[in-house]
Scaffold this active site. Structure first.
Site, mmCIF file in Angstrom:
data_model
loop_
_atom_site.group_PDB
_atom_site.id
_atom_site.type_symbol
_atom_site.label_atom_id
_atom_site.label_comp_id
_atom_site.label_asym_id
_atom_site.label_seq_id
_atom_site.Cartn_x
_atom_site.Cartn_y
_atom_site.Cartn_z
ATOM 1 N N CYS A 94 41.484 24.378 27.127
ATOM 2 C CA CYS A 94 41.759 23.153 26.419
ATOM 3 C C CYS A 94 39.844 22.433 26.276
ATOM 4 O O CYS A 94 39.284 22.259 26.642
ATOM 5 C CB CYS A 94 41.768 21.643 26.819
ATOM 6 S SG CYS A 94 41.411 20.076 25.609
ATOM 7 N N HIS A 122 45.045 19.185 41.591
ATOM 8 C CA HIS A 122 45.013 19.158 40.407
ATOM 9 C C HIS A 122 43.900 19.691 40.228
ATOM 10 O O HIS A 122 43.294 20.178 39.784
ATOM 11 C CB HIS A 122 45.068 18.058 39.169
ATOM 12 C CG HIS A 122 45.623 18.123 38.300
ATOM 13 N ND1 HIS A 122 46.075 18.926 37.128
ATOM 14 C CD2 HIS A 122 47.254 17.913 37.408
ATOM 15 C CE1 HIS A 122 45.875 19.412 36.021
ATOM 16 N NE2 HIS A 122 46.824 18.258 36.219
ATOM 17 N N GLU A 124 43.534 21.706 37.178
ATOM 18 C CA GLU A 124 42.394 21.263 36.198
ATOM 19 C C GLU A 124 40.760 20.826 36.697
ATOM 20 O O GLU A 124 40.005 21.136 37.496
ATOM 21 C CB GLU A 124 42.636 19.773 35.181
ATOM 22 C CG GLU A 124 41.050 19.566 34.100
ATOM 23 C CD GLU A 124 41.366 18.062 33.540
ATOM 24 O OE1 GLU A 124 42.793 18.455 33.123
ATOM 25 O OE2 GLU A 124 40.801 17.319 33.301
ATOM 26 N N THR A 160 40.684 14.847 32.791
ATOM 27 C CA THR A 160 40.786 14.019 31.392
ATOM 28 C C THR A 160 41.951 13.501 31.339
ATOM 29 O O THR A 160 42.187 12.906 30.613
ATOM 30 C CB THR A 160 41.098 15.446 30.490
ATOM 31 O OG1 THR A 160 42.332 16.134 31.158
ATOM 32 C CG2 THR A 160 40.080 16.194 30.091
ATOM 33 N N CYS A 188 40.732 12.205 28.109
ATOM 34 C CA CYS A 188 41.047 12.512 26.799
ATOM 35 C C CYS A 188 42.234 11.737 26.616
ATOM 36 O O CYS A 188 42.961 11.198 27.097
ATOM 37 C CB CYS A 188 42.005 14.112 26.707
ATOM 38 S SG CYS A 188 43.223 14.524 25.247
ATOM 39 N N SER A 216 56.096 17.102 36.097
ATOM 40 C CA SER A 216 54.851 16.942 35.014
ATOM 41 C C SER A 216 54.766 15.850 35.443
ATOM 42 O O SER A 216 54.923 14.484 35.486
ATOM 43 C CB SER A 216 54.795 17.210 33.346
ATOM 44 O OG SER A 216 54.435 16.136 33.032
HETATM 45 FE FE1 F3S Z 1 43.318 18.496 26.127
HETATM 46 FE FE2 F3S Z 1 44.028 16.340 26.254
HETATM 47 FE FE3 F3S Z 1 46.226 18.214 26.075
HETATM 48 S S1 F3S Z 1 42.535 17.540 28.003
HETATM 49 S S2 F3S Z 1 45.060 19.434 27.748
HETATM 50 S S3 F3S Z 1 44.132 17.372 25.048
HETATM 51 S S4 F3S Z 1 45.506 15.617 27.692
#
Ligand code: F3S
Length: 647
Positions: A94, A122, A124, A160, A188, A216
C-alpha cells in the site's frame, strides 16, 4: 426491519489495489504466489487461490513464477531475496505503508533511533523494521516507552492502523528521552474513518453486525468499538453464520465490515438479513401468488400449442411498420411487436431499433389477442436477459453503464437493458440544476435498489463519483510531494484565498501566496473554473490539508531589478503610498521604490504629500538598488536636477 450500512465499510484503497494487482498478475502467469495471505479474509484468500494465487510462508521452496507483495509490505532484504532468486515481482505494498517504510529508512540513514509504534508481531511492522536493517525499536504503548534509554536523536512513526491516541501517548513519553525528536504521523485515515462510521451507526441502531475475518485485527477492533457503545454486536465472517433469532424484535440493524472484507460478502450478508426477515413476514402471501400464477400459466398453455405466455423465443424480423414490427417465430402466423414493446427507451421509429432480417429474442405476451394475433415484446426479452447481469452487478457492487433516455419527475431514466431510475439527488456529488444536459449521454452508476419482480432498478452515479473521488484523494495524498508543481482547477473563492481542486482533494491557495505584489481579494487574479499551475507549499497528511502557492510558479519581479532599473537611470512610476518617511512609487506590479523625504526636493520637506500625491505619475532617478532586500531608492530632486541640467 431496516438495514443500515455504515458510510465507510469494507475494502480500503490499499487492499483493493493489492487484489487488483494480484488478479492482473494471475492473468499473465500460471505460477503466482503471495508472501503470506494477501489479506486477512479466508473467503477472499480461497477465491484468489481458485485463480491460482497461492499464499506461501517463505521463499525457500519457490524457484520460479511471480511473487506478489501484499499491501502490508516487506523488508528491503526480502525484496532483494526475491530478485536474487530471479522471480518476477508484483509489489502491491500500500502506498501509505511504502511511505512509512521510506521514512524509516531515511531516518535510519540520517542517524536517528527509529521507533515504530505498533504491534510487534504484525507483518506490516516487521516490514517497516526491515527497512532500518532491523535496527528500529518497536513499542506497543506508552508503558513500554517508559523503559527506553536516552538517545540523541529519535525518529518516530506509526503502524498505519494505530489508534492516534496510543501513538501520541508514546510520542509524549519519548519527548523527554532525547535531544531531538522527529515525529511522522503515518497512520492511515481509512481505518479511523471506518471506526468512526461504525460507532456513529452503532449509536443509531438496535443491533450491529460486523463482517470480516475473525483473524483480522481491524475487524476485531470494529466489533469491540461497536460493543462499547452498548449496542449488541455480532462479529461474523459470512452470511451463513447469521441466525434469525438475533433480529427478533429489532427494528434497525447496522452493518459494517473490516478493511479486508470484499463488497460481495457484505452484499451477501445484507441479502441474507433481508431474507431472514422476509421469511418471517411474507411467506403466506407468496405461496398464494405462486399458486395463482401457475393456474394462469396452465390456462395460457392450452391456448397456443408449443408457445406459452412468458416464453422467450427467437424469431426473424419480417416486416417493419410505423407502429409495429412483425416477427416470424415459427408459429402459424407472424407475431407482432407493438412499437412500445420494442425498446425500453422512447422510440418513434422502429427502424432505429430493428432491421429487416434481424434475428431477435422476444417474450410472448399474449398467445392470441382480439384479432387472433400473437403479441410479443422485444423489450421484455431484453430485460429478462439484462436482469441476470444487473442482479449480479447489484450484489457485487459493480459499476454499470447506460444511456440517459429522458428526464422525468425527480430524476432521469437510464437504459441499462431495462429502464432504470436515477434520482436527481444521485446524479452528481453536487446539486445539478439542469438535468436535461445528461439526456443522450452514457453514464456510469451503481445499482442501489434492485427488485427483479417489478422490475425496479434504482441507480446512483453519485456513489461511483464519490468512490472515485475517495480513491483519487488517497492516491493523491500518497503521491503528492512538497515542492511539486501541480495543475488544478479553481473551485471556490473566499476572502482569504482560493480552493483549488487537485483531482480528489482541494488545496488552499492563500491570498498572500497568489502574487509577488499585494492582492486584496482573490477575484483580482482568479475566477472559479480557471485551470492553473500551483506550487505545493505544505502537506498535512493527518488533516488531509494541502497548502498551495501561485507566485512560486511565476518569476519573482525582484529577481532582475538591478538590470531593469540600474542606478542612475530615470524611471517613471505611480505614487501608491505615502509614509511618514517618504513616498512609495510603483515601478511595475510588485516592485515599489521609495523616495525618501530628503530626496523629494532641494528644500526641506516635512511630509511627502507637500510634494507628491497618491496616484500622481512621477519621474525619479534610481540612486540605489538591492534586489535581494527588495529595496529601490529613488530621488525626485535628482531627476529634476538632471532634467534642468539637460535643458
Ligand atoms: Fe493502506 Fe490504509 Fe488500507 S494503509 S492497506 S489504505 S488501511
Amino acid at each position: 426491519m431496516e438495514i443500515l450500512v455504515a458510510r465507510q465499510a469494507g475494502f480500503c484503497f490499499g487492499v483493493k489495489r493489492a487484489i487488483k494487482m494480484a488478479e492482473e498478475a494471475a492473468g499473465q502467469d500460471k505460477e503466482i504466489y503471495s508472501l503470506g495471505p494477501l489479506i486477512h479474509n479466508r473467503q477472499v484468500v480461497a477465491k484468489l487461490s481458485e485463480q491460482g494465487i497461492k499464499p506461501v510462508d517463505d521463499l525457500k521452496d519457490i524457484h520460479s513464477g511471480t511473487m506478489v507483495i501484499r499491501s502490508h509490505g516487506v523488508g528491503a532484504q526480502v525484496l532483494e531475496d526475491i530478485e536474487a532468486k530471479g522471480l518476477k515481482m508484483v509489489d502491491a505494498t500500500c502506498p501509505f505503508v511504502k511511505k512509512a517504510q521510506q521514512l524509516a529508512n531515511q531516518l535510519q540513514e540520517e542517524g536517528y533511533k527509529v521507533v515504530v509504534v505498533g504491534d510487534k508481531s504484525h507483518p506490516e511492522v516487521t516490514g517497516i523494521v526491515g527497512w532500518t536493517r532491523d535496527q528500529a525499536l518497536v513499542l506497543e504503548n506508552a508503558e513500554e516507552a517508559k523503559g527506553v534509554t536516552r538517545y540523541n536523536k529519535i525518529g518516530i512513526l506509526a503502524q498505519t492502523t494505530q489508534p492516534v491516541e496510543n501513538f501520541l501517548a508514546v510520542v509524549r513519553e519519548l519527548a523527554g528521552r532525547c535531544q531531538e525528536l522527529r515525529v511522522f504521523n503515518t497512520i492511515c485515515h481509512a481505518t479511523g474513518e471506518r471506526q468512526d462510521a461504525a460507532v456513529e451507526l452503532a449509536n443509531k441502531v438496535d443491533l450491529m453486525i460486523v463482517v470480516g475475518g475473525t483473524n483480522s485485527a481491524n475487524t476485531q477492533k470494529l466489533a469491540r468499538l461497536c460493543r462499547d457503545t452498548g449496542t449488541p454486536t455480532y462479529h461474523i465472517e459470512t452470511a451463513s453464520e447469521l441466525e434469525s433469532q438475533w433480529f427478533r424484535g429489532k427494528e434497525k440493524i447496522g452493518l459494517t465490515a473490516g478493511a479486508s472484507t470484499p463488497d460481495w460478502i457484505i452484499e451477501e450478508v445484507k441479502e441474507k438479513m433481508t431474507e431472514l426477515k422476509d421469511m418471517e413476514t411474507n411467506q403466506p402471501e407468496n405461496v398464494e401468488e405462486e399458486v395463482k400464477s401457475q393456474a394462469d400459466y396452465m390456462a395460457e398453455a392450452l391456448e397456443f400449442r408449443g408457445v406459452r405466455r412468458g416464453d422467450v423465443v427467437t424469431g426473424t424480423i419480417v416486416q417493419v411498420r410505423d407502429d409495429e414490427v412483425l416477427v416470424d417465430i415459427g408459429a402459424k402466423s407472424e407475431a407482432v411487436i407493438p412499437l412500445r414493446e420494442l425498446s425500453c427507451s422512447p422510440c418513434d421509429d422502429a427502424c432505429q431499433v430493428v432491421q429487416l432480417g434481424q434475428t431477435v429474442e422476444v417474450m410472448i405476451l399474449k398467445v392470441e389477442d382480439n384479432e387472433g394475433r400473437i403479441i410479443c415484446s422485444k423489450q421484455k426479452a431484453d430485460a429478462r436477459k439484462a436482469l441476470g447481469g444487473l442482479e449480479q452487478a447489484f450484489q457485487n457492487g459493480e459499476i454499470i453503464s447506460g444511456r440517459v433516455t429522458e428526464v422525468v419527475k425527480g430524476g432521469l431514466l437510464v437504459d441499462v437493458g431495462v429502464r432504470a431510475f436515477l434520482p436527481a439527488s444521485h446524479v452528481d456529488r453536487r446539486y445539478v440544476e439542469k438535468l436535461d444536459q445528461f439526456v443522450g449521454q452514457t453514464v456510469e452508476a451503481k445499482i442501489i435498489e434492485f427488485n427483479p419482480a417489478k422490475p425496479r432498478v434504482v441507480l446512483s452515479r453519485k456513489q461511483v463519483l464519490e468512490e472515485k473521488a475517495v480513491q483519487q484523494k488517497q492516491e493523491l495524498l500518497a503521491n503528492i510531494k512538497e515542492g511539486e508543481v501541480r495543475r488544478g482547477v479553481v473551485r471556490r473563492l473566499t476572502n482569504f484565498g482560493a480552493f483549488v481542486d487537485l483531482g480528489g482533494i482541494d488545496g488552499l491557495l492563500h491570498v498572500s501566496e497568489m502574487a509577488w505584489y499585494r492582492v486584496n481579494h482573490p477575484s483580482e487574479i482568479l475566477n472559479e473554473g480557471d485551470e492553473i499551475d500551483v506550487y505545493v507549499l505544505g502537506i498535512d497528511l493527518s488533516k488531509e490539508k494541502i497548502s498551495l502557492g501561485l507566485k512560486q510558479v511565476i518569476p519573482n519581479p525582484w529577481d532582475k531589478v538591478e538590470e531593469k532599473f540600474p542606478v542612475g537611470s530615470v524611471v517613471t512610476g505611480k505614487v501608491v503610498r505615502i509614509a511618514p518617511f517618504g513616498a512609495f512609487v510603483e515601478l511595475e506590479p510588485g516592485v515599489d521604490g521609495l523616495i525618501h523625504l530628503s530626496q523629494l526636493s532641494d528644500r526641506r520637506v516635512a511630509k511627502a504629500d507637500e510634494v507628491v500625491q497618491i496616484g500622481q505619475v512621477v519621474k525619479a532617478k534610481v540612486i540605489d538598488v538591492k534586489g535581494q532586500d527588495k529595496r529601490i531608492s529613488l530621488s525626485l530632486k535628482e531627476a529634476e536636477d538632471n532634467q534642468a541640467g539637460a535643458e
